[in-house]
Design a protein around this motif. Sequence first.
Motif, PDB file in Angstrom:
ATOM      1  N   ARG A  91       0.855  -1.267   0.152  1.00 12.97           N
ATOM      2  CA  ARG A  91      -0.083   0.062  -0.183  1.00 12.97           C
ATOM      3  C   ARG A  91       0.868   1.377   0.060  1.00 12.97           C
ATOM      4  N   ASN A 119       1.674   2.414  -3.145  1.00 14.64           N
ATOM      5  CA  ASN A 119       0.693   3.002  -3.940  1.00 14.64           C
ATOM      6  C   ASN A 119       0.367   2.318  -5.318  1.00 14.64           C
ATOM      7  N   THR A 134      -5.358  -0.224  -4.150  1.00 14.17           N
ATOM      8  CA  THR A 134      -6.008  -0.079  -2.905  1.00 14.17           C
ATOM      9  C   THR A 134      -7.105  -1.222  -2.606  1.00 14.17           C
ATOM     10  N   GLU A 180     -10.195  -1.879  -0.252  1.00 12.18           N
ATOM     11  CA  GLU A 180     -11.098  -1.415   0.757  1.00 12.18           C
ATOM     12  C   GLU A 180     -12.625  -2.074   0.528  1.00 12.18           C
TER      13      GLU A 180
END
Length: 239
Positions: free
Chosen positions: A201, A204, A207, A209
């Motif tokens: 994470r 980058n 993601t 979620e």
Amino acid sequence: MIEALLLNLRSRDVLSAAECTRLREMIVNGRTFVPGEDIVVEGSRPSYSTLMIEGLSARYKSLSDGSRQITALQVAGDFVDLHAFLLKKLDHGIVALSPCRVAFADHADLRNISDTMTHLARLLWLTTIIDAAINREWISSMGRRSKRAHIAHLICELYLRLRTVEQVDDWSFRLPLTQAELADVMGISLVHVNKTLQTLRRENVFTWENRTLRIIDWTRLQEIAEFDDSYLSLRVEPR
């Protein structure tokens, strides 16, 4: 109901109208499973093979101490146990990791296809060969790739498999795995999984979620994984 399967097969070869019709006729009797429920019970002798219509399921082996190793993930368009047609007794189980909808192909129908529609039989056989190729990549990841590369490789693979059956939204897809289940996939501790995810994470590249994974940097993710998609055989050619 079997559109994902047709997309899966058509990504490797051309299907005739007669072959599509035969698949639609033989794959019937849908059923749903809740997360944690066995779709196929370890040690069973099914008289049919099970096709994933919706959801995410896992092939697993149970150990005497109550732990398990997940050895495969199945998505829409995958037969979870086509090999049961010839193996008869299964030495592993298939569990639903999310709400799953499945359909069934009777082994008598599969036998008829192997006798009368040899091209379609070869395409179904191809799916089991690709399963084996995926398994070899998983073994390589567990044995030789870093855990960072292992997770990156798994994400690349799942993205392409789901894109093939039109289950992605641009660079995003549903990944209803818990970190504990990911630990069972990778064969490492939950703490190690958490630390590795935090590392990725910070880079980058994606993601993850609310059970949705979004790829931010596909090129970098492939570089981390040293990902080569040739083992997925995503090329239309005569089989």
